[in-house]
Write an enzyme that holds these catalytic residues in place. Structure first.
Site: not given
Length: 319
Positions: A34, A75, A143, A193
């Site tokens: 794109r 997507r 999905y 963490i």
């Protein structure tokens, strides 16, 4: 024999790795993207920005004939999808869009179409056994449903048109440039963490991006791949605890993994409204990738240790 391969989504995480692998083989690569100047060096870019590949057949450049297509653009899975009708949105891109690309590629002379699907097309509830390509699909989210529908629609189109269809279903893909959950895990470990991952025995299949790229090259070039569906993994499944410890080692970070019982993690998930995320974290998802090995003689060229080393080195150099 060298060939010309068109890659949709060539500027993405996997697309860049596949482009490099094909170029190293000596193939010419056309990247459908794109935005300009986003594909790997050496890729001939074709700028195409229509949603769901609408009109791609009419806009396909006469000079851009190709022998094969690797369809990566999709997507992708979104954790918190705010679309009014998520399944319709996924279908528009992942099913209709894929069929448009396949039909345009066939008219442009392509003989093979490699569709990069996902293990989510099969589903994720298979604890205690390896998932083979013969597994009865039961996708659990829009999905995964769209990916399964795309697989079936492309196989049918291949039967009608003569276009050779190859389906590849990877699990989670990692490597330099990885995003989403894997990047968040690395970031947390690198920052020291404490994580409640010390007692999770469930194993999950992964695939290093360069291993996946190498498999896709084989699926594009090997005559024996036509009409096949393949699961592709690193060939060695780590438990979540083993993965976290291996990343801590490669990141040169302290190993602060708290051994929280799986039952308590499930309770925490219910109390916080994150049961789905916890179930994915503690659930087993193992793929049987022996079919591609037996059919094509393909084996992952890189070990899990090498893949994690490369990924951690990229993280340390960029964060």
């Amino acid at each position: 024999m060298t060939q010309r391969v068109l890659i949709t989504g060539a500027n993405g995480f996997v697309g860049n790795a596949v482009s490099r692998a094909l170029l190293q083989r000596g193939d010419s690569v056309v990247g459908l993207v794109r935005r300009p100047r986003t594909a790997a060096d050496g890729v001939l870019e074709w700028l195409f920005d229509a949603d769901d590949f609408e009109g791609i057949g009419e806009r396909w450049p006469v000079a851009t004939r190709c022998d094969a297509v690797i369809h990566l653009a999709a997507r992708v899975h979104v954790m918190r999808d705010t679309t009014a009708d998520p399944l319709a949105a996924y279908r528009s891109t992942n099913v209709t869009g894929a069929l448009r690309v396949a039909a345009a590629a066939r008219r442009a002379g392509a003989r093979r179409f490699v569709f990069v699907s996902s293990i989510k097309a099969v589903g994720e509830g298979h604890a205690g056994r390896l998932i083979t390509e013969a597994e009865e699909p039961a996708p659990t989210d829009p999905y995964g449903i769209s990916k399964l529908e795309a697989e079936r629609a492309l196989i049918e189109y291949g039967r009608e048109s003569g276009l050779e269809i190859v389906i590849v279903r990877p699990p989670l893909v990692y490597g330099p440039g990885v995003r989403a959950n894997f990047l968040q895990l690395m970031s947390a470990i690198a920052k020291g963490i404490p994580l409640p991952l010390g007692s999770i025995p469930a194993r999950r299949s992964l695939v290093f991006v360069d291993n996946l790229a190498d498999a896709l090259v084989h699926c594009t070039t090997d005559p024996r791949a036509a009409g096949e569906t393949f699961h592709v993994t690193d060939g060695r499944d780590l438990s979540v605890s083993e993965l976290a410890r291996a990343l801590a080692k490669q990141l040169h970070a302290p190993e602060r993994l708290i051994p929280v019982p799986v039952g308590l993690l499930r309770v925490a998930g219910r109390l916080t409204g994150h049961s789905a995320q916890i179930d994915r974290l503690i659930g087993e998802l193992r793929l049987d990738s022996s079919h591609i090995c037996e059919r094509l003689g393909w084996y992952p060229p890189h070990t899990v240790e090498h893949g994690l080393l490369e990924t951690a080195a990229w993280y340390r150099s960029t964060h």
